[in-house]
Scaffold this motif. Sequence first.
Motif, PDB file in Angstrom:
ATOM      1  N   ASP A  25      16.485  74.303  50.155  1.00  0.00           N
ATOM      2  CA  ASP A  25      16.753  74.996  48.898  1.00  0.00           C
ATOM      3  C   ASP A  25      16.215  76.418  48.851  1.00  0.00           C
ATOM      4  O   ASP A  25      16.609  77.209  48.004  1.00  0.00           O
ATOM      5  CB  ASP A  25      16.195  74.202  47.714  1.00  0.00           C
ATOM      6  CG  ASP A  25      14.702  73.957  47.849  1.00  0.00           C
ATOM      7  OD1 ASP A  25      14.179  74.072  48.978  1.00  0.00           O
ATOM      8  OD2 ASP A  25      14.061  73.641  46.833  1.00  0.00           O
ATOM      9  N   LYS A  26      15.288  76.769  49.759  1.00  0.00           N
ATOM     10  CA  LYS A  26      14.761  78.136  49.747  1.00  0.00           C
ATOM     11  C   LYS A  26      14.026  78.435  51.048  1.00  0.00           C
ATOM     12  O   LYS A  26      13.654  77.534  51.805  1.00  0.00           O
ATOM     13  CB  LYS A  26      13.823  78.339  48.557  1.00  0.00           C
ATOM     14  CG  LYS A  26      12.540  77.521  48.602  1.00  0.00           C
ATOM     15  CD  LYS A  26      11.706  77.787  47.354  1.00  0.00           C
ATOM     16  CE  LYS A  26      10.449  76.908  47.341  1.00  0.00           C
ATOM     17  NZ  LYS A  26       9.661  77.129  46.110  1.00  0.00           N
ATOM     18  N   LYS A  27      13.822  79.732  51.296  1.00  0.00           N
ATOM     19  CA  LYS A  27      13.013  80.201  52.406  1.00  0.00           C
ATOM     20  C   LYS A  27      11.800  80.905  51.815  1.00  0.00           C
ATOM     21  O   LYS A  27      11.916  81.663  50.848  1.00  0.00           O
ATOM     22  CB  LYS A  27      13.797  81.169  53.292  1.00  0.00           C
ATOM     23  CG  LYS A  27      15.155  80.678  53.750  1.00  0.00           C
ATOM     24  CD  LYS A  27      15.834  81.742  54.601  1.00  0.00           C
ATOM     25  CE  LYS A  27      17.279  81.375  54.913  1.00  0.00           C
ATOM     26  NZ  LYS A  27      18.176  81.540  53.763  1.00  0.00           N
ATOM     27  N   VAL A  28      10.620  80.671  52.403  1.00  0.00           N
ATOM     28  CA  VAL A  28       9.387  81.296  51.927  1.00  0.00           C
ATOM     29  C   VAL A  28       8.830  82.173  53.044  1.00  0.00           C
ATOM     30  O   VAL A  28       8.545  81.692  54.148  1.00  0.00           O
ATOM     31  CB  VAL A  28       8.347  80.242  51.505  1.00  0.00           C
ATOM     32  CG1 VAL A  28       7.089  80.934  50.979  1.00  0.00           C
ATOM     33  CG2 VAL A  28       8.929  79.316  50.431  1.00  0.00           C
ATOM     34  N   GLU A  84       1.879  88.217  47.979  1.00  0.00           N
ATOM     35  CA  GLU A  84       1.450  87.102  48.828  1.00  0.00           C
ATOM     36  C   GLU A  84       2.616  86.524  49.615  1.00  0.00           C
ATOM     37  O   GLU A  84       2.502  86.264  50.814  1.00  0.00           O
ATOM     38  CB  GLU A  84       0.810  86.011  47.966  1.00  0.00           C
ATOM     39  CG  GLU A  84       0.346  84.794  48.744  1.00  0.00           C
ATOM     40  CD  GLU A  84      -0.333  83.772  47.850  1.00  0.00           C
ATOM     41  OE1 GLU A  84       0.242  82.690  47.636  1.00  0.00           O
ATOM     42  OE2 GLU A  84      -1.435  84.069  47.350  1.00  0.00           O
ATOM     43  N   SER A  85       3.747  86.297  48.943  1.00  0.00           N
ATOM     44  CA  SER A  85       4.908  85.722  49.616  1.00  0.00           C
ATOM     45  C   SER A  85       6.174  86.090  48.863  1.00  0.00           C
ATOM     46  O   SER A  85       6.124  86.556  47.718  1.00  0.00           O
ATOM     47  CB  SER A  85       4.778  84.187  49.716  1.00  0.00           C
ATOM     48  OG  SER A  85       4.734  83.609  48.426  1.00  0.00           O
ATOM     49  N   VAL A  86       7.313  85.864  49.518  1.00  0.00           N
ATOM     50  CA  VAL A  86       8.623  86.093  48.924  1.00  0.00           C
ATOM     51  C   VAL A  86       9.449  84.832  49.106  1.00  0.00           C
ATOM     52  O   VAL A  86       9.571  84.318  50.225  1.00  0.00           O
ATOM     53  CB  VAL A  86       9.347  87.296  49.568  1.00  0.00           C
ATOM     54  CG1 VAL A  86      10.745  87.467  48.966  1.00  0.00           C
ATOM     55  CG2 VAL A  86       8.542  88.570  49.383  1.00  0.00           C
ATOM     56  N   GLU A  87      10.001  84.332  48.007  1.00  0.00           N
ATOM     57  CA  GLU A  87      10.854  83.152  48.047  1.00  0.00           C
ATOM     58  C   GLU A  87      12.311  83.584  47.931  1.00  0.00           C
ATOM     59  O   GLU A  87      12.676  84.295  46.990  1.00  0.00           O
ATOM     60  CB  GLU A  87      10.494  82.193  46.910  1.00  0.00           C
ATOM     61  CG  GLU A  87       9.069  81.663  46.992  1.00  0.00           C
ATOM     62  CD  GLU A  87       8.691  80.796  45.808  1.00  0.00           C
ATOM     63  OE1 GLU A  87       7.661  80.103  45.871  1.00  0.00           O
ATOM     64  OE2 GLU A  87       9.424  80.820  44.787  1.00  0.00           O
ATOM     65  N   VAL A  88      13.123  83.173  48.887  1.00  0.00           N
ATOM     66  CA  VAL A  88      14.556  83.486  48.900  1.00  0.00           C
ATOM     67  C   VAL A  88      15.311  82.235  48.475  1.00  0.00           C
ATOM     68  O   VAL A  88      15.324  81.232  49.191  1.00  0.00           O
ATOM     69  CB  VAL A  88      15.009  83.950  50.295  1.00  0.00           C
ATOM     70  CG1 VAL A  88      16.490  84.304  50.283  1.00  0.00           C
ATOM     71  CG2 VAL A  88      14.185  85.149  50.755  1.00  0.00           C
ATOM     72  N   ILE A  89      15.945  82.293  47.296  1.00  0.00           N
ATOM     73  CA  ILE A  89      16.666  81.141  46.745  1.00  0.00           C
ATOM     74  C   ILE A  89      18.133  81.540  46.650  1.00  0.00           C
ATOM     75  O   ILE A  89      18.526  82.323  45.781  1.00  0.00           O
ATOM     76  CB  ILE A  89      16.110  80.751  45.366  1.00  0.00           C
ATOM     77  CG1 ILE A  89      14.595  80.542  45.447  1.00  0.00           C
ATOM     78  CG2 ILE A  89      16.801  79.491  44.843  1.00  0.00           C
ATOM     79  CD1 ILE A  89      13.937  80.335  44.105  1.00  0.00           C
ATOM     80  N   LEU A 117      15.369  86.527  44.459  1.00  0.00           N
ATOM     81  CA  LEU A 117      14.198  86.883  45.255  1.00  0.00           C
ATOM     82  C   LEU A 117      12.994  86.804  44.333  1.00  0.00           C
ATOM     83  O   LEU A 117      12.870  87.597  43.389  1.00  0.00           O
ATOM     84  CB  LEU A 117      14.331  88.300  45.836  1.00  0.00           C
ATOM     85  CG  LEU A 117      15.409  88.529  46.893  1.00  0.00           C
ATOM     86  CD1 LEU A 117      15.404  89.990  47.336  1.00  0.00           C
ATOM     87  CD2 LEU A 117      15.203  87.610  48.090  1.00  0.00           C
ATOM     88  N   ASN A 118      12.121  85.836  44.576  1.00  0.00           N
ATOM     89  CA  ASN A 118      10.930  85.661  43.747  1.00  0.00           C
ATOM     90  C   ASN A 118       9.718  86.190  44.503  1.00  0.00           C
ATOM     91  O   ASN A 118       9.345  85.670  45.550  1.00  0.00           O
ATOM     92  CB  ASN A 118      10.729  84.182  43.400  1.00  0.00           C
ATOM     93  CG  ASN A 118       9.514  83.968  42.514  1.00  0.00           C
ATOM     94  OD1 ASN A 118       9.183  84.810  41.686  1.00  0.00           O
ATOM     95  ND2 ASN A 118       8.838  82.853  42.696  1.00  0.00           N
ATOM     96  N   ILE A 119       9.099  87.238  43.964  1.00  0.00           N
ATOM     97  CA  ILE A 119       7.906  87.829  44.565  1.00  0.00           C
ATOM     98  C   ILE A 119       6.675  87.161  43.967  1.00  0.00           C
ATOM     99  O   ILE A 119       6.474  87.188  42.750  1.00  0.00           O
ATOM    100  CB  ILE A 119       7.867  89.351  44.317  1.00  0.00           C
ATOM    101  CG1 ILE A 119       9.000  90.029  45.072  1.00  0.00           C
ATOM    102  CG2 ILE A 119       6.526  89.925  44.738  1.00  0.00           C
ATOM    103  CD1 ILE A 119       9.058  91.515  44.856  1.00  0.00           C
ATOM    104  N   VAL A 120       5.883  86.536  44.812  1.00  0.00           N
ATOM    105  CA  VAL A 120       4.655  85.874  44.374  1.00  0.00           C
ATOM    106  C   VAL A 120       3.480  86.810  44.665  1.00  0.00           C
ATOM    107  O   VAL A 120       3.209  87.132  45.831  1.00  0.00           O
ATOM    108  CB  VAL A 120       4.463  84.528  45.099  1.00  0.00           C
ATOM    109  CG1 VAL A 120       3.189  83.852  44.629  1.00  0.00           C
ATOM    110  CG2 VAL A 120       5.670  83.626  44.861  1.00  0.00           C
ATOM    111  N   LEU A 121       2.810  87.265  43.607  1.00  0.00           N
ATOM    112  CA  LEU A 121       1.686  88.174  43.769  1.00  0.00           C
ATOM    113  C   LEU A 121       0.433  87.399  44.182  1.00  0.00           C
ATOM    114  O   LEU A 121       0.293  86.207  43.908  1.00  0.00           O
ATOM    115  CB  LEU A 121       1.419  88.939  42.474  1.00  0.00           C
ATOM    116  CG  LEU A 121       2.558  89.832  41.978  1.00  0.00           C
ATOM    117  CD1 LEU A 121       2.166  90.526  40.678  1.00  0.00           C
ATOM    118  CD2 LEU A 121       2.958  90.865  43.030  1.00  0.00           C
ATOM    119  N   LYS A 122      -0.484  88.091  44.838  1.00  0.00           N
ATOM    120  CA  LYS A 122      -1.702  87.455  45.310  1.00  0.00           C
ATOM    121  C   LYS A 122      -2.569  87.004  44.142  1.00  0.00           C
ATOM    122  O   LYS A 122      -2.665  87.676  43.121  1.00  0.00           O
ATOM    123  CB  LYS A 122      -2.493  88.425  46.195  1.00  0.00           C
ATOM    124  CG  LYS A 122      -1.823  88.739  47.520  1.00  0.00           C
ATOM    125  CD  LYS A 122      -2.649  89.704  48.346  1.00  0.00           C
ATOM    126  CE  LYS A 122      -1.976  89.982  49.694  1.00  0.00           C
ATOM    127  NZ  LYS A 122      -2.735  90.970  50.483  1.00  0.00           N
TER     128      LYS A 122
END
Length: 856
Positions: A159-162, A223-228, A245-250
């Motif tokens: 469902d997604k790439k992290v 911290e990471s990027v989630e590709v959905i 594109l979900n950007i996860v901050l540290k």
Amino acid sequence: MKNIVVLFVMLMASVAVNAQAPGGFGNARMPQANVGHVYGKIVDANNKPIAEVSVLLMQTKIDTATKKRKEILLKALVTTNNGNFDFEQLPIREKLQLKISNTGYKATDLDVSFFAKPQPGTIPSFDKDLGNIILATDAKQLQGVTIIASTPSIKLNADKKVFNVEKNIMSTGGTGVDVMRNVPSVNVDIDGNVTLRNAAPQLLVDGRPTTLTLDQIPADAIESVEVITNPSAKYDASGGGAGILNIVLKKNKKKGYNGNLRAGIDKRGAMNGGGDFSFRQDKFNFSASASINQNKGITTGTTNRLNIQDVPQTSIFQNNYSKSSGGFAFGKVGIDYFMTVRSTLSLTGIRMHGQFDPNENIDITTDSLFNNGKQSFLSDRTTTGTRSFDGKGLVLGFKHLFIQPGEEFTIDANYFGGKNDNNSLYTTQYYGSGNIIDSTGLQKTIGGGNSNNYTFQSDYVKPFGKLTKLETGIRAAIRNRDNVNDNYIYQNGAYTLVPSAISHYSNTDNVYAAYVTVSSSIKNFSYNLGLRAESSNYTGTLTQTGEKFKNNYPVSLFPSAFFSQKLNNKQELQFSYSRRINRPNFFQLIPFIDYTDKLNITKGNPDLVPEFTQSFELSYVKTFTGNNTFLASVYYKHTNNLITRYISQQQDPVSGNNELINTYINANSSYTTGVELTAQNTLNKWWDISTNINTYNSRVNTDNISSGSQPALWSWFGKFNSNFKLPSNFTIQFTTTYQSKTNLPVNTNSGMGGGPMQQSQSASQGYIKPSWGMDLAVKKTFLKNNAAAVSVSISDIFKTRVSEQYSSSDYFTQDYYRLRDPQMIRLNVSYRFGKVDASIFKRKNNNTGGAVETGL
């Protein structure tokens, strides 16, 4: 709106009911023997939940052979990510004992008894809430634990790439744009425009919509990027069919204090720097970060256009040289208050400021093609200006975890607002015979605006048993914007405002939504069914005239369905479907004509309507030994009323002549179908690679307008990343990308005309020529625990990452070429510091099955 309020009340009522602690049986009759229920939560000394703790439930019985009492194992489990454990159907008359153990902690035994000597006339409760059970750190065990890096750079799911940004040394000292250049499936052009499967995705920050752009977010804060690629109904339906594109901050996850300092410089002297600091103790977690990023960019390019319907025909050639200087500062402060072990209140504030001073010089040659020959005219235009922006944001969140594992309730309130100012001065010199200046034209623009964005959201998750889960939520997004653009022409010794080319515009855009999803599984088969309802309204006003533009969109339904089948040998097959919407944004709707560039006159279209996209995707995932994963996806997307740029001939309000105008239209439809392959391979301990290839066919149908549609085009995009771990703590990262000839992507910019000093192109009237680029970075860590690091990177090593585009219509043909900041070299240094509790060195990482990396 009324329906959403009703839904919210129902949600709150459900939470109130489920929040009640389990009660006893009152005066009911004594139940059967195996009705005991024991549950609780395992935490560390800082009240932080501990996952994957071994919990054994032992029962004491009489050994029939020895006639002595002995312990036998009754049940066993490991705690969830929230630290919860739950035992049901227990014997109530037997003596039980919990044995709790985990590497790095002291073992704990806890006796459990449902009743000892019940008082006459009373029945005890057979639900035992043991509350929070604290495990103490075992320092002796930790002395023998070796801490190694284990988090992979990419994690592939159906469902997604992290994408783990910490592993990416190419983006060190850069912005979110530099991060995206290394994320699988994501293509980034030289102007920082991001596409996912050749369409612009929706950008989220920590799962929330944002008005921040990628070049306003420091790479070191991510911290990471989630590709959905195919989001479910849980996510905002806006953004069209390109995915998320979900950007996860540290965030700070360590007890004690820790932080880092960093600084860098590029080959033109542009500096970057910043620092982070976090402190966690007792019930409070405090974090702060600050960054500055300078920019000294240079862009060169050419534009060659033939205006077919001009009488006489004209050929215009531009030679562009742009230079920009400036920078931005970004700051974030956050605090978490752990009200209880299950309830957390969070507050985060963001502040930013930026200013850029773009300068551009264009040499223009205009050839008029007469029957008796060609006549050439030369001119030179110099542009100077300033753009500045200020932004501020505030996020308030509350999260409550219930006793039942997986049950939770969240409330979020999000505000982000800002203002911007811009001014430009255009000086055009026209040359006569002998290349002598014949005349000079002066023009200036002064503009600015402000925006306020509010988002309110609440979500509730309710498990039913161990396999079924209900998720529901509501959301309201309220956006207000004001914009001013004034154009002046110098004549008769003074600058005169051009009434037909000014725009004072304000708008309000509201979106209301509610969703529900149900997920469950039957053996190796699982499903997730969802439905989202959204309604919206838009009001725009030309404040100088009072003219209004309104659109009210009724409730639309957006279903989603995900089906997954786990196969033998660590294989999984998933099919997904979703329906999404893309509403026209402020810049696409504003009826303001920007005529400052004769080859790039732009205008919004207030008559645009939303586009709707249906997406289908079939994915296959195979996990091999040694941290190797392969993901294959086949997808199809169909869009009605596609919003796309379009070039047509309209009257210039200043000159009164017919000119080519870049605007937006609703095309009849479009489709994209393709196959995407992604592989993550660990070849050995010192070398890992990731490969992404996307082959697709796309077409935009513009039969609803006068010009014919552009033929469908087969294209492919590839990205390859390679990481080497060498002796003496050296790391090398190598990245290369290739984009074949492809249709121009749609909706890649939020601004008019493709951004300052860029050219606007129509997705339905042109294509991008092939291009490729290669990047390289080297990193060295040193000092105790590798707390210090220095890295050197170079992007676009061979100066091949160019933007070449061709477009044509009944009115013109045009070739366009640009090259921006090739062979950019950056030097960065960083240092990590802190004092943390040894409990962070867990023997297991909840997501990767390895140890947690630390430099402290």
